[in-house]
Scaffold this motif. Structure first.
Motif, PDB file in Angstrom:
ATOM      1  N   VAL A   1       0.860  -1.179   0.000  1.00 35.70           N
ATOM      2  CA  VAL A   1       0.000   0.000   0.000  1.00 35.70           C
ATOM      3  C   VAL A   1       0.900   1.233   0.000  1.00 35.70           C
ATOM      4  O   VAL A   1       1.856   1.310   0.786  1.00 35.70           O
ATOM      5  N   LEU A   2       0.611   2.181  -0.893  1.00 41.05           N
ATOM      6  CA  LEU A   2       1.372   3.422  -1.009  1.00 41.05           C
ATOM      7  C   LEU A   2       0.550   4.586  -0.483  1.00 41.05           C
ATOM      8  O   LEU A   2      -0.635   4.708  -0.811  1.00 41.05           O
ATOM      9  N   ALA A   3       1.166   5.435   0.328  1.00 42.71           N
ATOM     10  CA  ALA A   3       0.452   6.610   0.830  1.00 42.71           C
ATOM     11  C   ALA A   3       1.319   7.850   0.687  1.00 42.71           C
ATOM     12  O   ALA A   3       2.381   7.957   1.296  1.00 42.71           O
ATOM     13  N   ASP A   4       0.842   8.779  -0.135  1.00 43.00           N
ATOM     14  CA  ASP A   4       1.535  10.050  -0.344  1.00 43.00           C
ATOM     15  C   ASP A   4       0.509  11.026  -0.900  1.00 43.00           C
ATOM     16  O   ASP A   4      -0.294  10.654  -1.766  1.00 43.00           O
ATOM     17  N   ASP A   5       0.506  12.247  -0.395  1.00 45.14           N
ATOM     18  CA  ASP A   5      -0.502  13.199  -0.871  1.00 45.14           C
ATOM     19  C   ASP A   5      -0.159  13.776  -2.237  1.00 45.14           C
ATOM     20  O   ASP A   5      -0.979  14.475  -2.829  1.00 45.14           O
ATOM     21  N   GLN A   6       1.010  13.470  -2.766  1.00 42.05           N
ATOM     22  CA  GLN A   6       1.384  13.918  -4.105  1.00 42.05           C
ATOM     23  C   GLN A   6       1.136  12.776  -5.096  1.00 42.05           C
ATOM     24  O   GLN A   6       1.830  11.757  -5.077  1.00 42.05           O
ATOM     25  N   GLU A   7       0.164  12.968  -5.962  1.00 43.10           N
ATOM     26  CA  GLU A   7      -0.243  11.897  -6.873  1.00 43.10           C
ATOM     27  C   GLU A   7       0.892  11.447  -7.788  1.00 43.10           C
ATOM     28  O   GLU A   7       1.024  10.254  -8.092  1.00 43.10           O
ATOM     29  N   LEU A   8       1.708  12.386  -8.230  1.00 42.22           N
ATOM     30  CA  LEU A   8       2.809  12.032  -9.126  1.00 42.22           C
ATOM     31  C   LEU A   8       3.818  11.122  -8.431  1.00 42.22           C
ATOM     32  O   LEU A   8       4.367  10.207  -9.048  1.00 42.22           O
ATOM     33  N   VAL A   9       4.074  11.387  -7.162  1.00 40.36           N
ATOM     34  CA  VAL A   9       4.995  10.542  -6.402  1.00 40.36           C
ATOM     35  C   VAL A   9       4.418   9.140  -6.269  1.00 40.36           C
ATOM     36  O   VAL A   9       5.099   8.140  -6.504  1.00 40.36           O
ATOM     37  N   ARG A  10       3.141   9.064  -5.896  1.00 39.70           N
ATOM     38  CA  ARG A  10       2.492   7.754  -5.756  1.00 39.70           C
ATOM     39  C   ARG A  10       2.528   6.988  -7.068  1.00 39.70           C
ATOM     40  O   ARG A  10       2.856   5.799  -7.101  1.00 39.70           O
ATOM     41  N   SER A  11       2.183   7.660  -8.127  1.00 39.71           N
ATOM     42  CA  SER A  11       2.127   7.000  -9.434  1.00 39.71           C
ATOM     43  C   SER A  11       3.493   6.496  -9.857  1.00 39.71           C
ATOM     44  O   SER A  11       3.627   5.382 -10.388  1.00 39.71           O
ATOM     45  N   GLY A  12       4.512   7.315  -9.608  1.00 39.00           N
ATOM     46  CA  GLY A  12       5.870   6.920  -9.978  1.00 39.00           C
ATOM     47  C   GLY A  12       6.333   5.696  -9.215  1.00 39.00           C
ATOM     48  O   GLY A  12       6.875   4.741  -9.798  1.00 39.00           O
ATOM     49  N   PHE A  13       6.101   5.696  -7.905  1.00 39.94           N
ATOM     50  CA  PHE A  13       6.481   4.548  -7.092  1.00 39.94           C
ATOM     51  C   PHE A  13       5.673   3.307  -7.485  1.00 39.94           C
ATOM     52  O   PHE A  13       6.204   2.199  -7.532  1.00 39.94           O
ATOM     53  N   ALA A  14       4.383   3.506  -7.764  1.00 39.14           N
ATOM     54  CA  ALA A  14       3.528   2.378  -8.135  1.00 39.14           C
ATOM     55  C   ALA A  14       3.998   1.737  -9.440  1.00 39.14           C
ATOM     56  O   ALA A  14       4.025   0.506  -9.570  1.00 39.14           O
ATOM     57  N   MET A  15       4.382   2.547 -10.401  1.00 41.12           N
ATOM     58  CA  MET A  15       4.864   2.019 -11.679  1.00 41.12           C
ATOM     59  C   MET A  15       6.119   1.187 -11.490  1.00 41.12           C
ATOM     60  O   MET A  15       6.269   0.112 -12.078  1.00 41.12           O
ATOM     61  N   ILE A  16       7.034   1.693 -10.641  1.00 44.62           N
ATOM     62  CA  ILE A  16       8.287   0.973 -10.398  1.00 44.62           C
ATOM     63  C   ILE A  16       8.018  -0.376  -9.731  1.00 44.62           C
ATOM     64  O   ILE A  16       8.548  -1.416 -10.138  1.00 44.62           O
ATOM     65  N   LEU A  17       7.169  -0.358  -8.708  1.00 43.47           N
ATOM     66  CA  LEU A  17       6.927  -1.577  -7.945  1.00 43.47           C
ATOM     67  C   LEU A  17       6.091  -2.585  -8.724  1.00 43.47           C
ATOM     68  O   LEU A  17       6.363  -3.798  -8.692  1.00 43.47           O
ATOM     69  N   ASP A  18       5.078  -2.111  -9.426  1.00 37.94           N
ATOM     70  CA  ASP A  18       4.226  -3.024 -10.188  1.00 37.94           C
ATOM     71  C   ASP A  18       4.980  -3.683 -11.345  1.00 37.94           C
ATOM     72  O   ASP A  18       4.539  -4.722 -11.862  1.00 37.94           O
ATOM     73  N   ALA A  19       6.085  -3.106 -11.748  1.00 39.56           N
ATOM     74  CA  ALA A  19       6.879  -3.690 -12.834  1.00 39.56           C
ATOM     75  C   ALA A  19       7.669  -4.909 -12.372  1.00 39.56           C
ATOM     76  O   ALA A  19       8.208  -5.657 -13.198  1.00 39.56           O
ATOM     77  N   GLN A  20       7.716  -5.130 -11.053  1.00 37.05           N
ATOM     78  CA  GLN A  20       8.453  -6.266 -10.517  1.00 37.05           C
ATOM     79  C   GLN A  20       7.568  -7.505 -10.480  1.00 37.05           C
ATOM     80  O   GLN A  20       6.386  -7.413 -10.140  1.00 37.05           O
ATOM     81  N   PRO A  21       8.112  -8.662 -10.818  1.00 38.08           N
ATOM     82  CA  PRO A  21       7.287  -9.878 -10.867  1.00 38.08           C
ATOM     83  C   PRO A  21       6.784 -10.354  -9.503  1.00 38.08           C
ATOM     84  O   PRO A  21       5.807 -11.107  -9.434  1.00 38.08           O
ATOM     85  N   ASP A  22       7.436  -9.908  -8.430  1.00 40.39           N
ATOM     86  CA  ASP A  22       7.086 -10.396  -7.094  1.00 40.39           C
ATOM     87  C   ASP A  22       6.431  -9.327  -6.214  1.00 40.39           C
ATOM     88  O   ASP A  22       6.249  -9.535  -5.012  1.00 40.39           O
ATOM     89  N   ILE A  23       6.092  -8.165  -6.796  1.00 44.14           N
ATOM     90  CA  ILE A  23       5.512  -7.066  -6.021  1.00 44.14           C
ATOM     91  C   ILE A  23       4.239  -6.566  -6.705  1.00 44.14           C
ATOM     92  O   ILE A  23       4.199  -6.409  -7.927  1.00 44.14           O
ATOM     93  N   GLU A  24       3.219  -6.292  -5.913  1.00 44.11           N
ATOM     94  CA  GLU A  24       1.962  -5.753  -6.443  1.00 44.11           C
ATOM     95  C   GLU A  24       1.470  -4.621  -5.538  1.00 44.11           C
ATOM     96  O   GLU A  24       1.353  -4.795  -4.327  1.00 44.11           O
ATOM     97  N   VAL A  25       1.209  -3.466  -6.117  1.00 41.99           N
ATOM     98  CA  VAL A  25       0.617  -2.353  -5.373  1.00 41.99           C
ATOM     99  C   VAL A  25      -0.885  -2.573  -5.334  1.00 41.99           C
ATOM    100  O   VAL A  25      -1.560  -2.511  -6.362  1.00 41.99           O
TER     101      VAL A  25
END
Length: 216
Positions: free
Chosen positions: A5-29
């Motif tokens: 679970v990602l929590a940040d009030d800046q949508e761009l930060v959340r989106s950037g982190f989510a893209m990085i993590l979701d690209a990993q085969p063993d991690i899901e946001v």
């Protein structure tokens, strides 16, 4: 699969982190939140392995959210912060957070951090973690008396000292000339005797008791 679970009030930060993590085969946001209250709700509902919380958020900040999550769930918390300004990250670590990342963390370091914390370890690298704790404890009154360390054996005390300096189990084993299995036993005994959740709290205890000084 490591659910995050990602929590940040800046949508761009959340989106950037989510893209990085979701690209990993063993991690899901599995959820994103814009404030601490929403983060707590998502963690309670989804029970992820890891929650990444920005320190500064509206309604409920990351510090308060970390306290609630660490006290009431098995989810591991990583704080997102800026070293120069968020001087209360110490409180989040003491509340049970497993470590912290700077907001400008590199892609590989972000992924590594999530995997390490999900595996039950604490995030003591990079060395800025130790520097942060040293700076914060320098001007705080000690809440842990040095006498508390009397419950430790001489070898456990050495182990705590080396944990406080940021050494890994392998590095501690080399320093003490023992096996890594023996180090794990010493670490486990030290945490249990001092009532500590993990290695991050062990680092804090090493400073609070004066075993390590901010300059030493």
């Amino acid at each position: 699969m490591i659910r995050v679970v990602l929590a940040d009030d800046q949508e761009l930060v959340r989106s950037g982190f989510a893209m990085i993590l979701d690209a990993q085969p063993d991690i899901e946001v599995v959820g994103e939140a814009g404030d601490g209250a929403q983060a707590v709700e998502l963690v309670r509902a989804l029970r992820p392995e890891v929650a990444l919380l920005d320190v500064r958020m509206p309604r409920t900040d990351g510090l308060a959210a970390a306290r609630t999550i660490c006290a009431g769930t098995a989810t591991k918390v990583i704080m997102l912060t800026t070293f120069d300004s968020d001087d209360y990250v110490y409180d989040a670590l003491y509340a049970g957070a497993s470590g912290f990342l700077l907001k400008d963390v590199r892609r590989d370091d972000l992924v590594h951090a999530v995997r390490v914390v999900a595996a039950g370890e604490s995030l003591l690298a990079p060395s800025v973690t130790r520097r942060l704790i040293a700076d914060l404890t320098r001007n705080r009154p000690r809440s842990t008396p040095a006498a508390q360390l009397d419950v430790l054996t001489a070898r456990e005390r050495e182990t705590l000292l080396l944990i406080g300096r940021g050494l890994s189990n392998a590095e501690i084993a080399a320093a003490l000339t023992v096996s890594e299995h023996t180090v794990k036993t010493h670490v486990s005994n030290t945490l249990t005797k001092l009532g500590l959740r993990d290695r991050v709290q062990a680092v804090i205890a090493a400073y609070e008791t004066g075993l390590i000084t901010p300059t030493g």
